[in-house]
Scaffold this active site. Structure first.
Site, mmCIF file in Angstrom:
data_model
loop_
_atom_site.group_PDB
_atom_site.id
_atom_site.type_symbol
_atom_site.label_atom_id
_atom_site.label_comp_id
_atom_site.label_asym_id
_atom_site.label_seq_id
_atom_site.Cartn_x
_atom_site.Cartn_y
_atom_site.Cartn_z
ATOM 1 N N SER A 119 0.831 -1.207 0.000
ATOM 2 C CA SER A 119 0.000 0.000 0.000
ATOM 3 C C SER A 119 0.865 1.256 0.000
ATOM 4 O O SER A 119 2.000 1.252 0.484
ATOM 5 C CB SER A 119 -0.922 0.025 1.217
ATOM 6 O OG SER A 119 -1.808 -1.063 1.201
HETATM 7 N N1 SAH Z 1 -1.221 -4.784 3.909
HETATM 8 C C1 SAH Z 1 -0.500 -5.031 2.696
HETATM 9 C C2 SAH Z 1 -1.317 -4.616 1.496
HETATM 10 C C3 SAH Z 1 -1.247 -5.634 0.417
HETATM 11 S S1 SAH Z 1 -2.440 -5.448 -0.876
HETATM 12 C C4 SAH Z 1 0.872 -4.381 2.696
HETATM 13 O O1 SAH Z 1 1.167 -3.604 3.599
HETATM 14 O O2 SAH Z 1 1.681 -4.674 1.802
HETATM 15 C C5 SAH Z 1 -3.778 -6.436 -0.293
HETATM 16 C C6 SAH Z 1 -3.505 -7.885 -0.007
HETATM 17 O O3 SAH Z 1 -4.751 -8.479 0.362
HETATM 18 C C7 SAH Z 1 -2.986 -8.702 -1.188
HETATM 19 O O4 SAH Z 1 -1.795 -9.323 -0.828
HETATM 20 C C8 SAH Z 1 -4.099 -9.718 -1.453
HETATM 21 O O5 SAH Z 1 -3.613 -10.985 -1.882
HETATM 22 C C9 SAH Z 1 -4.741 -9.813 -0.088
HETATM 23 N N2 SAH Z 1 -6.134 -10.310 -0.065
HETATM 24 C C10 SAH Z 1 -7.139 -10.044 -0.937
HETATM 25 N N3 SAH Z 1 -8.260 -10.699 -0.573
HETATM 26 C C11 SAH Z 1 -7.958 -11.397 0.560
HETATM 27 C C12 SAH Z 1 -8.688 -12.294 1.398
HETATM 28 N N4 SAH Z 1 -9.953 -12.617 1.178
HETATM 29 N N5 SAH Z 1 -8.048 -12.818 2.466
HETATM 30 C C13 SAH Z 1 -6.740 -12.536 2.734
HETATM 31 N N6 SAH Z 1 -5.996 -11.704 1.964
HETATM 32 C C14 SAH Z 1 -6.598 -11.144 0.897
#
Ligand code: SAH
Length: 218
Positions: A68
């Site tokens: 993010s």
């Molecule tokens: N908090 C992360 C943001 C990553 S982007 C950071 O700091 O890097 C969002 C993430 O949510 C992705 O890795 C995606 O695979 C995950 N995601 C999407 N749907 C999800 C679900 N149902 N359960 C768990 N993770 C999920």
């Protein structure tokens, strides 16, 4: 992924500037800003991104997912109104950057990732050994973690088409969920607070753009 786990003066200087940028965009919580100043964001990215890791932007982390944008991380963290010792559930571990921000703020963090590759990547990420209070789970965040519930806070870091009811059930009375809601390219940040009678109070905030929250594992 190839990582650089060396925090140079140059990185520290760029990070300080990034925190000023985030502050300039309206983040006022000093604890959040200090915490982000203490975490080497470049550790969470492939070394190919070393030069840009301190720009206020999202970057690819593999599997079509992103770390993010720092402003977004700060915004969501500020909305959580954390106090040390809280039990927090994060959906979407991704790079684990947000997870480390939360852990450094003294909460007991449970985080779920649905992409196996990203989950495995974090197992081999040496820097995370410093954060034994983060518990990593591979699974579908829509299910939450009933065994570890209830939580003081739930943070969703992917775009939710609707509010996941199972996660609402896993909140303590007085607990809060921060979640970007929407199906298009833009989502609205929401904060839901569980009242003593179980009803949810809703507050609406700014628009953001997240990768989608998907059902099931991958
Ligand atoms: N908090 C992360 C943001 C990553 S982007 C950071 O700091 O890097 C969002 C993430 O949510 C992705 O890795 C995606 O695979 C995950 N995601 C999407 N749907 C999800 C679900 N149902 N359960 C768990 N993770 C999920």
């Amino acid at each position: 992924m190839r990582r650089t786990l060396e925090d140079t003066y140059r990185h520290k200087g760029l990070r300080k500037k990034l925190v000023e940028v985030v502050k300039g965009k309206g983040i006022t919580d000093e604890t959040v800003l200090e915490t982000m100043n203490a975490i080497p964001r470049h550790f969470f990215l492939d070394s190919a991104f070393d030069d840009v890791a301190y720009e206020d932007r999202a970057f690819p982390i593999g599997e079509g997912q992103t770390i993010s944008q720092p402003y977004t991380v700060a915004y969501q963290t500020q909305l959580l109104e954390l106090t040390p010792g809280m039990k927090v559930l994060e959906i979407g571990t991704g790079s684990a950057y947000q997870a480390v921000v939360l852990a450094k703020m003294g909460v007991k963090l449970f985080t779920i990732e649905r992409q196996k590759m990203l989950f495995e990547e974090n197992k081999g990420f040496a820097y995370l050994k410093q954060f034994p209070f983060i518990k990593f789970f591979y699974g579908d965040g829509y299910q939450g973690l009933p065994t570890y519930a209830p939580f003081d806070r739930v943070l969703i870091t992917a775009a939710a088409p609707e509010i996941p009811q199972k996660l609402i059930e896993q909140l303590k009375p007085g607990g809060m969920m921060v979640i970007p809601v929407g199906t298009g390219n833009v989502q609205q940040m929401m904060r839901l607070t569980k009242q003593a009678d179980g009803k949810m109070q809703e507050e609406l905030f700014d628009n953001f753009s997240f990768v989608p929250m998907l059902a099931g594992k991958n």
